[in-house]
Design an enzyme around this catalytic site. Sequence first.
Site, PDB file in Angstrom:
ATOM      1  N   LYS B 188       0.868  -1.358   0.048  1.00  0.00           N
ATOM      2  CA  LYS B 188      -0.104   0.255   0.091  1.00  0.00           C
ATOM      3  C   LYS B 188       0.751   1.261   0.102  1.00  0.00           C
ATOM      4  CE  LYS B 188      -1.779   2.695   3.364  1.00  0.00           C
ATOM      5  NZ  LYS B 188      -1.890   4.157   2.606  1.00  0.00           N
ATOM      6  N   GLU B 262      10.937   0.862   9.818  1.00  0.00           N
ATOM      7  CA  GLU B 262      11.939   1.929   9.315  1.00  0.00           C
ATOM      8  C   GLU B 262      11.166   3.155   9.523  1.00  0.00           C
ATOM      9  OE1 GLU B 262      14.957   3.012   8.214  1.00  0.00           O
ATOM     10  OE2 GLU B 262      14.841   1.136   7.301  1.00  0.00           O
ATOM     11  N   CYS B 296      13.861  10.622   6.319  1.00  0.00           N
ATOM     12  CA  CYS B 296      13.962   9.922   7.737  1.00  0.00           C
ATOM     13  C   CYS B 296      15.231  10.125   8.295  1.00  0.00           C
ATOM     14  CB  CYS B 296      13.387   8.560   7.693  1.00  0.00           C
ATOM     15  SG  CYS B 296      14.275   7.349   6.631  1.00  0.00           S
ATOM     16  N   GLU B 393      11.224  15.289  15.294  1.00  0.00           N
ATOM     17  CA  GLU B 393      11.524  15.153  14.062  1.00  0.00           C
ATOM     18  C   GLU B 393      10.364  15.943  13.448  1.00  0.00           C
ATOM     19  OE1 GLU B 393      10.210  11.270  11.985  1.00  0.00           O
ATOM     20  OE2 GLU B 393      12.059  11.701  10.618  1.00  0.00           O
TER      21      GLU B 393
END
Lengths: 292, 483
Positions: B188, B262, B296, B393
Site C-alpha cells: 500500500k 523503518e 527520515c 522530527e
Amino acid sequence: MKRVEILKTYKIYSGGNFPRTESGRYYLALDKKGNPIANMCMGSRKDVRNAVVSARKALGAWSGKTAFNRSQILYRIAEVLEGRKSQFIEELILQGSQKNIAIKEVEDSIDRIVYYAGWCDKFCQIGSSVNPVSSSHFNFSTYEPVGVVGLIAPQDSSLLGLVSLLMPIIAGGNTCVVLANESLPLCSITFSEVLHASDVPGGAVNIITGHISELIKPLSTHMDVNALAFSGLSELKKEIDLFSVENLKRVRSYDLNWQNTDTQGLHYITDFQEVKTTWHPIENIGGATSTY
Amino acid sequence: MTSKNKNWEYSPSLESTGHIKLKKKYDLFINGKWVKSASKKYFKTINPNDEKLLAEISHANQKDVDLAVNSARKAYDTVWSKMPANERGKYIYRIARIMQERAKELAVIESLDSGKPIREARDIDIPLACNHFFYYAGWADKLDYAFPNRKTKPLGVAGQIIPWNFPLLMAAWKIAPALAAGNTVVLKPAETTSLTALKLAEIIEESGLPAGVVNIITGHGDTGASIVNHPDINKIAFTGSTGVGKIIQKAIAGTDKKATLELGGKSANIIFDDAPLDQAIEGIVNGIFFNQGHVCCAGSRLFVQENIADKVIRKLKHRMKSLVVGNPLDKNTDVGAINSKEQLQIINKYIKLGKKEGAEIYQSECSIPKKGFFCPPTIFTNVAQSSIIVQEEIFGPVLTIQTFRTVDEVIQKANNTPFGLAAGVWTDKGSRIFNLTTKLKAGVVWANTYNKFDPASPFGGYKESGFGREGGMHGLSAYLKLS
C-alpha cells in the site's frame, strides 16, 4: 562429632556485588519433593532498575574490550566452571536432577561456553561486508552490540538454559540483566560467582532471583533496555511484546530444548547485534595505467 | 538567485509532461487485474505545486484487503513458492529493465505527485529504484550463500506499507527483496503519492509476473491497518513515523508476524574545525534540504565545533541564498514543494514553536510561489538540547544548529535522542572519523558525505528509529525464515 556445615546464602548479583534484594523479601526454593532447600531473594522492581543502571554503566567497559579479550574472558568462565563442576552437580541434584543428567548438564554448559568463547572474535568477520556501491565511496557494514539486553532465563533448565542464551548475548559485547529460573534458581546465583571470578566486569551481567510474573514488567517496560530474550513462556509472549513497544525493544523469543546440540550457533549472537553501515568518499585520481 | 539583477536569474527550464500517461481514475491492482474497490470510494491526488488534480485513487477497504491477501496467498502456494529460484530472479530482472525503459515517465510523475525536484526524481529516486530490483534479482538463486550453515525459506505473504517521501524508491526497497526471497506481496503506497506505485503495477503487469505475486492497493490509514491486522499476513514491512510504527508493533504483539520497521530520525551532522568547509557546507545543505527535508535520515541536527561556528553559519546562510525554491518540474529547482498541506502545517507549527522557544531563525529570502505548498529553507541557532525543535522530527527543511567543544561532548549530545537512524561526521582526521563512526548510535554513518544510498548498502536504524535492515545482503534476512 560431625562437623557443623556452613550453609550457603544465596543473594542476587548486581553491579558486580552480591547484595540482598532491597525489598528484604525472600521465597523458598524447593526440591522435587517440596522440601525447602534455600531462602532465595525475592527481587523487586527496584532491584531490576538498579541492575539496568549497572548494565548500562558497564556497557562501555564490556563492549569496549577487544573481541579477542572477550574471547579469553569467556574461556576463563569455562575454566572456572570446570573447576567448580562438583558444586553445580550437587545443586542440580538437590533441585531434583538425576546424577548422570546433572553431570551432563554441567559438562554441556562448559562446552557451550567454550563454543561461544571461540565466536567472540569471529562472528563479525562472517556477518560483515564491504558493499560494492555504485559511487566513489568506501562502504562497509559491521555488527555492533544492541546494548543492554534483558534475559528471562529459560525456566525448564537451571544452568544450561541460562548459559545457552547468556553467552551469545555477552559474546557480542552486550551487557545483560537476567531474571533467573524461578523454581530452579540455585545454579544461576552460583554461576554469578563464576562470572565474578572470571574478569567479567562488574555490571556486565546482573542476575536477579524472584517471581518472573512480578519482574517481567519492570524489565520489559524499562526504557533503557534495548532488547529482550526469553524462551518458552508462550503464554506471556503477547504481554512481553506489548511491554516492549514503547522504546521498540528487539524481542527475541525461542522455543527450544537447550539440551539439544543444535541449539547453539552464530545467529544467537547476531540476534543481539545491530548492523551499522559506514560510508566515506574515495578519491579517484591517477594510477589508472599502473595496474601491473 | 536572490540577486536583484535580472540578468543573473535562471530562465525556467521546465521538464515536459507531454509523454506521460495518467489515467483519470485508478482501480486496485489485485491478482494481476485492475479491480474496482468494494468501497466504491475514490480520493483525489493533487500536485502539491499548484494543487491541481492529477488523478482519482481508490480507497481500498477490508474486503479489498481480504481479496488482495487471498490472491497473494494463492500465488504463493500455487506458483511463486514452487518456481525455481533462477526463474523467479528473471522476472525481477524484467521488472528492473522495464522500469529503466520507462524511467523518464516515472521521474516526471514522481515529481508531479510528490513535489520533489525533477532533478532528484530523475537522478536519484528512479535510478535507485530500478537498481534495487536489478540488485535483488540476482540474489534470488543465491540465498543460501548469504546465511552460512542455515537453510532459507520464504515467509509467505508480506504486507508492505510505505511513505510519501520516496514513493517509488520505497516500493522498490520493499518489493524487490521480498520477491527475491520468494514471498508474495500486498503493498500500500501513501495516500498522497500513489501514482508511481500504480505505474509500477502497470510495469509488473507488462512483465508477465504471475498474477497475485504482487498486489498493489491504495487507500488511507484504515487500509494499512487492515493489512497489518490481517491474519494471513506473515510479515509486515513498514516505513513511516515512529508513532505509527509503535501502533503496528502493538497490533502484532503476541503473533508470529515478523516485522521490519523503518521509522523516524533526528540525525546529527557533526562538523569539526579541520573539516573541508566548503564540502561540509554542501553536506549540510544536502543533509537537510534534500527532498525538502522529507527524509527520515535527514541531518536535521547540526553540530559545529565552537571555534568555527560563526564561519560555518555565515557560509551556510550565503549558500542558502542561492537555493532555488519553486516548481518541482523546473530543472533549476533545488527545493521543491512540501508534499501536502497537512505536512506544511506541521512544519509551520514547529517553526512557530522554535521562535516561541527563543531560538533565532534565519530563512533564505528566496521568492516562493503563491500557489502550492512551499517552505523556505530554514535554520535555527541558539537552540538548546532540550528544545522541542531539537528533539522532535520535523520532516521539513528546518535545521537546528548547536555548537560543541570536545569530541566527548558531541558524542554525548548526538546520542542523546531516542532516535538512531543516521549520522554525519566531517573531519580531515581518519582516526577521529573511526572514533565517531563507532561511537555514534546510528544504523548509517556518513563520513565526509551525507544522504547517500545504494541497493548494496544496508539501511536501517538503532533504538526508536526502528529495526531490521533494507538493502544489501543484510536486507534479505527480513524476508526469510532461517533454520
